[in-house]
Design an enzyme around this catalytic site. Structure first.
Site, PDB file in Angstrom:
ATOM      1  N   SER A 142       0.860  -1.182   0.000  1.00  0.00           N
ATOM      2  CA  SER A 142       0.000   0.000   0.000  1.00  0.00           C
ATOM      3  C   SER A 142       0.895   1.229   0.000  1.00  0.00           C
ATOM      4  O   SER A 142       2.117   1.129   0.152  1.00  0.00           O
ATOM      5  CB  SER A 142      -0.878  -0.024   1.258  1.00  0.00           C
ATOM      6  OG  SER A 142      -1.368   1.245   1.595  1.00  0.00           O
ATOM      7  N   TYR A 155      -2.350  -0.656  10.599  1.00  0.00           N
ATOM      8  CA  TYR A 155      -2.289  -0.849   9.149  1.00  0.00           C
ATOM      9  C   TYR A 155      -0.933  -0.437   8.591  1.00  0.00           C
ATOM     10  O   TYR A 155      -0.303  -1.178   7.821  1.00  0.00           O
ATOM     11  CB  TYR A 155      -3.400  -0.044   8.474  1.00  0.00           C
ATOM     12  CG  TYR A 155      -3.499  -0.260   6.985  1.00  0.00           C
ATOM     13  CD1 TYR A 155      -4.092  -1.409   6.464  1.00  0.00           C
ATOM     14  CD2 TYR A 155      -3.003   0.680   6.080  1.00  0.00           C
ATOM     15  CE1 TYR A 155      -4.185  -1.616   5.099  1.00  0.00           C
ATOM     16  CE2 TYR A 155      -3.095   0.483   4.717  1.00  0.00           C
ATOM     17  CZ  TYR A 155      -3.689  -0.666   4.226  1.00  0.00           C
ATOM     18  OH  TYR A 155      -3.778  -0.870   2.870  1.00  0.00           O
ATOM     19  N   SER A 158       1.683  -2.910   9.559  1.00  0.00           N
ATOM     20  CA  SER A 158       1.567  -4.171   8.819  1.00  0.00           C
ATOM     21  C   SER A 158       2.124  -4.061   7.411  1.00  0.00           C
ATOM     22  O   SER A 158       2.782  -4.989   6.916  1.00  0.00           O
ATOM     23  CB  SER A 158       0.098  -4.623   8.773  1.00  0.00           C
ATOM     24  OG  SER A 158      -0.678  -3.848   7.874  1.00  0.00           O
ATOM     25  N   LYS A 159       1.878  -2.947   6.746  1.00  0.00           N
ATOM     26  CA  LYS A 159       2.347  -2.799   5.370  1.00  0.00           C
ATOM     27  C   LYS A 159       3.845  -2.545   5.306  1.00  0.00           C
ATOM     28  O   LYS A 159       4.514  -2.965   4.357  1.00  0.00           O
ATOM     29  CB  LYS A 159       1.559  -1.687   4.671  1.00  0.00           C
ATOM     30  CG  LYS A 159       0.090  -2.034   4.451  1.00  0.00           C
ATOM     31  CD  LYS A 159      -0.090  -3.336   3.678  1.00  0.00           C
ATOM     32  CE  LYS A 159      -1.546  -3.664   3.410  1.00  0.00           C
ATOM     33  NZ  LYS A 159      -1.723  -4.929   2.662  1.00  0.00           N
TER      34      LYS A 159
END
Length: 245
Positions: A142, A155, A158-159
Site C-alpha cells: 500500500s 495498518y 503491517s504494510k
C-alpha cells in the site's frame, strides 16, 4: 499471453484488486485458483472467467488459517499439476485508529490477515517452488508501505512489515529461482476505500482514484517473465500521491 500455462493462486481474489488480478491472470493464459472467504463471490468470478474463455476454480481460503491455505496450494497441484504464482492480496484496514485507540483484539486480527496471512501462504507454496526451482510471489502492500497516513497505527505497521518480509524472501530464495516482489497500490476504487472522503483526491497528482484493472496489469507484469530481474522490489502505483509527501 504472458502467463500461458502458468498456475496462479490469487488469495484475496473475491473482490477489488484481487478480483481484477484473477481475471487479468486468466486473460493472460494462467489457470487461476480464486482464493477467498466468500464462496458466492468466488463462484461468480470463476463463472465470469470461464465465460471469457479462461480457466479457473474457487478455493475457500481464510488467509489466517494454515490448513485452508495449505489446502488451496494442494488444490492447485491436484487440479493443474503445479503452482507457479502466489498472489497475496488479502488485507483489512484499521479505520485510521492510533495506537491509543485501537483495541488489542483488532490489532491482532489486522496483523493476522495482513502479515501472518502472507507468511502462511508463502510457507505453503515454497516447497512446490523449491522442488521445481522456480516460482513467483507477489505481495500486495500500500502507500502505507512507505509513509504514515494512509492508515492507522496497525495498518501502516503491517504494510511496512510486509515490505521487509518481501525483501527477506528475495534474499533467502532468489538464488533458488524464486522471485518475490511487492506491489504498492494507492487510492483505488475498491470496497476497502468506500466511504473515504473525496478530499483524498486533491493530494493525488493524477487527480483521480485508480482502477483495480490498472493495478492488475502491474500484477501481471510482476508475475510474468518480463520482471525476472526484479527481486525484493516494491513497485508503487498511486497516481503520484507519495511524491508529494
Amino acid at each position: 499471453m504472458k502467463l500461458k500455462d502458468k498456475v496462479a493462486l490469487v488469495i484475496g481474489g473475491t473482490s477489488g484488486i484481487g478480483e481484477a488480478t484473477a481475471k487479468a491472470y486468466a486473460e493472460e493464459g494462467a489457470k487461476v485458483i480464486v482464493g477467498g472467504r466468500k464462496k458466492d463471490e468466488g463462484d461468480r468470478i470463476v463463472r465470469e472467467i470461464r465465460e471469457a474463455g479462461g480457466t479457473a476454480i474457487f478455493a475457500k481460503v481464510d488467509t489466517t488459517k494454515a490448513d485452508e491455505v495449505e489446502a488451496a496450494v494442494q488444490t492447485a497441484q491436484d487440479e493443474y499439476g503445479t503452482l507457479d504464482i502466489l498472489y497475496n492480496g488479502a488485507g483489512i484496514h484499521d479505520s485510521y485508529q492510533t495506537a491509543l485507540d485501537i483495541s488489542e483484539e483488532d490489532y491482532d486480527q489486522l496483523m493476522a490477515v495482513n502479515v501472518k496471512g502472507p507468511y502462511l501462504a508463502t510457507k505453503a507454496a515454497l516447497p512446490v517452488f523449491l522442488e521445481k526451482g522456480k516460482g513467483t510471489i507477489v505481495n500486495v502492500g500500500s502507500q502505507a508501505t512507505h509513509v504514515a497516513g494512509p492508515g492507522g497505527s496497525a495498518y501502516v505497521t503491517s504494510k511496512h512489515a510486509l515490505e521487509g518480509f518481501t525483501k527477506q524472501l528475495a534474499y533467502d530464495f532468489g538464488s533458488k529461482g524464486i522471485k518475490a516482489n511487492l506491489l504498492a497500490p494507492g487510492f483505488v476504487e475498491t470496497p476497502m476505500t468506500e466511504g473515504i472522503e473525496e478530499e483524498r483526491l486533491k493530494d493525488i497528482p493524477a487527480e483521480r482514484a485508480g482502477k483495480p484493472e490498472e493495478v492488475a496489469r502491474l500484477a501481471v507484469f510482476l508475475a510474468s517473465d518480463d520482471s525476472n530481474y526484479m527481486h525484493g522490489t516494491s513497485v508503487t502505483m498511486d497516481g503520484g500521491w507519495v511524491v508529494g509527501r
